[in-house]
Design a protein around this motif. Structure first.
Motif, PDB file in Angstrom:
ATOM      1  N   CYS A   1      10.087  25.642 -27.203  1.00 41.34           N
ATOM      2  CA  CYS A   1       9.373  25.863 -25.866  1.00 41.34           C
ATOM      3  C   CYS A   1       9.661  24.254 -24.986  1.00 41.34           C
ATOM      4  O   CYS A   1      11.070  24.240 -24.196  1.00 41.34           O
TER       5      CYS A   1
ATOM      6  N   TYR B   1       6.495  26.712 -31.850  1.00 36.76           N
ATOM      7  CA  TYR B   1       6.489  27.382 -30.763  1.00 36.76           C
ATOM      8  C   TYR B   1       6.969  27.143 -29.509  1.00 36.76           C
ATOM      9  O   TYR B   1       7.877  26.681 -28.359  1.00 36.76           O
ATOM     10  N   GLU B   2       5.900  26.115 -29.558  1.00 38.43           N
ATOM     11  CA  GLU B   2       6.013  25.040 -27.996  1.00 38.43           C
ATOM     12  C   GLU B   2       6.664  24.116 -28.151  1.00 38.43           C
ATOM     13  O   GLU B   2       6.848  23.804 -26.761  1.00 38.43           O
TER      14      GLU B   2
ATOM     15  N   ARG C   1      13.778  24.196 -25.251  1.00 37.23           N
ATOM     16  CA  ARG C   1      14.778  24.927 -24.999  1.00 37.23           C
ATOM     17  C   ARG C   1      14.604  24.156 -23.170  1.00 37.23           C
ATOM     18  O   ARG C   1      15.468  23.909 -22.524  1.00 37.23           O
TER      19      ARG C   1
END
Length: 94
Positions: free
Chosen positions: A17, A13-14, A20
């Motif tokens: 992110c 997830y990190e 992104r």
């Protein structure tokens, strides 16, 4: 085992992110580049227009130089003097 899977997903997830955020930065940079290229395109079109006018300018100069006796030169002076000189016929031919 479940805790290891959760930590793996948190790291994933990190990274997503960060990806992104990097993608958003890249989009902004590309938009800035697009705006600069648009400005460059507009400038290039203006230069092309000017360059396209040069043959007409040279042709006009050539025609003017061939018919130099037909041109009238008014000596530089104030606008009132020009009007009176023209009315009186004090015009110098080249």
């Amino acid at each position: 085992m479940l805790q290891a899977r959760i930590e793996e997903k948190q790291k994933e997830y990190e990274l997503i992110c960060k990806l992104r955020d990097s993608s958003n930065d890249m989009v902004q940079q590309i938009e800035t580049l697009a705006a600069k290229l648009e400005t460059l395109t507009d400038g290039s079109e203006a230069v092309a227009t000017v360059l396209n006018n040069w043959p007409s300018i040279f042709e006009s100069i050539q025609i003017a130089s061939q018919h130099s006796g037909a041109l009238v030169r008014i000596p530089p002076s104030t606008s009132n003097t020009n009007a009176s000189a023209t009315e009186q016929g004090d015009v110098e031919e080249v």
